[in-house]
Design a protein around this motif. Structure first.
Motif, short mmCIF file in Angstrom:
data_model
loop_
_atom_site.label_atom_id
_atom_site.label_comp_id
_atom_site.label_asym_id
_atom_site.label_seq_id
_atom_site.Cartn_x
_atom_site.Cartn_y
_atom_site.Cartn_z
N LEU A 157 31.92 35.54 52.56
CA LEU A 157 31.30 36.09 51.36
C LEU A 157 32.02 35.54 50.13
CD1 LEU A 157 29.64 38.04 49.59
CD2 LEU A 157 31.34 39.82 50.14
N LEU A 158 31.27 34.89 49.25
CA LEU A 158 31.80 34.42 47.97
C LEU A 158 31.45 35.46 46.92
CD1 LEU A 158 32.95 32.34 45.96
CD2 LEU A 158 30.68 31.27 45.93
N THR A 159 32.46 35.98 46.21
CA THR A 159 32.21 37.03 45.24
C THR A 159 33.25 37.05 44.13
OG1 THR A 159 32.02 39.46 44.96
CG2 THR A 159 33.52 38.68 46.68
N SER A 160 32.80 37.48 42.96
CA SER A 160 33.72 37.71 41.85
C SER A 160 34.04 39.19 41.72
CB SER A 160 33.09 37.21 40.54
OG SER A 160 31.90 37.94 40.25
N GLY A 161 33.69 39.96 42.76
CA GLY A 161 33.91 41.39 42.70
C GLY A 161 32.96 42.08 41.73
N GLN A 162 31.77 41.50 41.59
CA GLN A 162 30.72 42.01 40.71
C GLN A 162 31.16 42.09 39.25
OE1 GLN A 162 28.65 45.46 42.41
NE2 GLN A 162 27.54 43.99 43.69
N GLU A 163 32.10 41.25 38.88
CA GLU A 163 32.52 41.12 37.48
C GLU A 163 32.35 39.66 37.06
OE1 GLU A 163 33.24 43.54 35.56
OE2 GLU A 163 33.64 45.20 36.93
N GLU A 164 32.61 39.40 35.78
CA GLU A 164 32.45 38.03 35.29
C GLU A 164 33.43 37.07 35.95
OE1 GLU A 164 32.42 35.55 31.04
OE2 GLU A 164 32.57 37.74 31.06
N THR A 165 34.65 37.55 36.22
CA THR A 165 35.65 36.71 36.87
C THR A 165 36.24 37.43 38.07
OG1 THR A 165 37.58 37.55 35.64
CG2 THR A 165 36.29 35.78 34.60
N ALA A 166 36.82 36.66 38.97
CA ALA A 166 37.44 37.24 40.17
C ALA A 166 38.64 38.10 39.80
CB ALA A 166 37.85 36.12 41.12
N LEU A 167 39.35 37.74 38.75
CA LEU A 167 40.49 38.56 38.34
C LEU A 167 40.02 39.92 37.87
CD1 LEU A 167 43.50 38.83 37.90
CD2 LEU A 167 43.21 37.79 35.62
#
Length: 260
Positions: A157-167
């Motif tokens: 699964l590739l994801t940004s954690g449902q935010e603009e960036t992964a951080l």
């Protein structure tokens, strides 16, 4: 089905996947130490399926893992019947061209993962590795979506954690890693660079990451005419391009190598 599908260095713990849209950038990524590339076209617009020629020539010029994006157009991930047929044909083509994996994402009108169609794409993809991309970040309930992907036995699964960036999305990514219980690989992507990779890995405990690490380069054209533009939506002039930056990728790899 779980597989990292990367032809990287033996014993490497943190896998670097670099998103590229040219043979040149793919070769740069390999030379800088990446273990895998995600190949697409029109990366400046979010990426769409690369041509058969691009897949074939890229495969001939790199030995690291090659995953191919299957996305028939820009925009949302609600696809018509004809677009779905295109996706299946493009997967078959990527297999014939020597891809190690495909990257897919398909949603229903309510924003949830289209489980039935995703299952069909996985069946067409076999035995390639399957990554579900950041369409996940547009779903209304990330934990329900994760359950769907686990039931489908998606590899990654590739994801940004449902935010603009992964951080920014690191807290959710951490929970996804925990709940996946090693049944799939959670791979953060979105704004990852040498300045934040250590923090992202420390928070989330991920084993792979996805970055573009690009730079702007100018055309070698001697004659340049800035009007008319070839597209009303383009972010660059006709005499600029974005390519993988060997120094940025090496910097990320050097920092990430010290994390574990």
């Amino acid at each position: 089905m779980l597989s990292t599908s990367c032809k990287g260095e033996p014993g490497e713990k943190l896998v670097a996947e670099i998103c590229v849209d040219s043979v040149y950038s793919a070769a740069v990524a390999e030379s800088a130490g990446a273990q895998r590339v995600e190949l697409c076209s029109s990366l400046a617009e979010g990426g769409v399926t690369p041509s058969a020629g691009l897949i074939e020539i890229t495969r001939k010029n790199i030995s690291i893992g090659l995953h191919v994006l299957i996305r028939p157009r820009r925009g949302d991930f609600l696809y018509s019947d004809l677009e779905f047929e295109i996706m299946k044909k493009d997967i078959e083509l990527a297999k014939r061209m020597g891809a190690d994996g495909v990257v897919i994402g398909i949603l229903k009108a309510d924003g949830n993962i289209d489980v039935g169609r995703t299952r069909e794409l996985i069946e067409v993809s076999h035995p390639l590795s399957v990554t579900f991309h950041r369409a996940f970040d547009l779903t209304p309930d990330p934990f329900k979506s994760l359950e769907d992907l686990l039931a489908l036995k998606v590899d990654r699964l590739l994801t940004s954690g449902q935010e603009e960036t992964a951080l920014q999305g690191a807290a959710l990514i951490k929970e996804l890693v925990k709940k996946s219980a090693n049944q799939l690989i959670v791979m953060p992507g979105g704004g990852i660079n040498e300045n934040n990779i250590s923090k992202i890995v420390a928070i989330t405990g991920v084993k792979e990451f996805h970055a573009s690490a690009r730079k702007k380069v100018s055309s070698s054209m001697g004659y340049c005419r800035n009007y008319p533009a070839m597209s009303s939506m383009q972010q660059l002039s006709e005499y600029e391009n974005l390519v993988a930056d060997v120094n940025k990728i090496r910097a990320i790899r050097e920092v990430s190598a010290t994390v574990r």
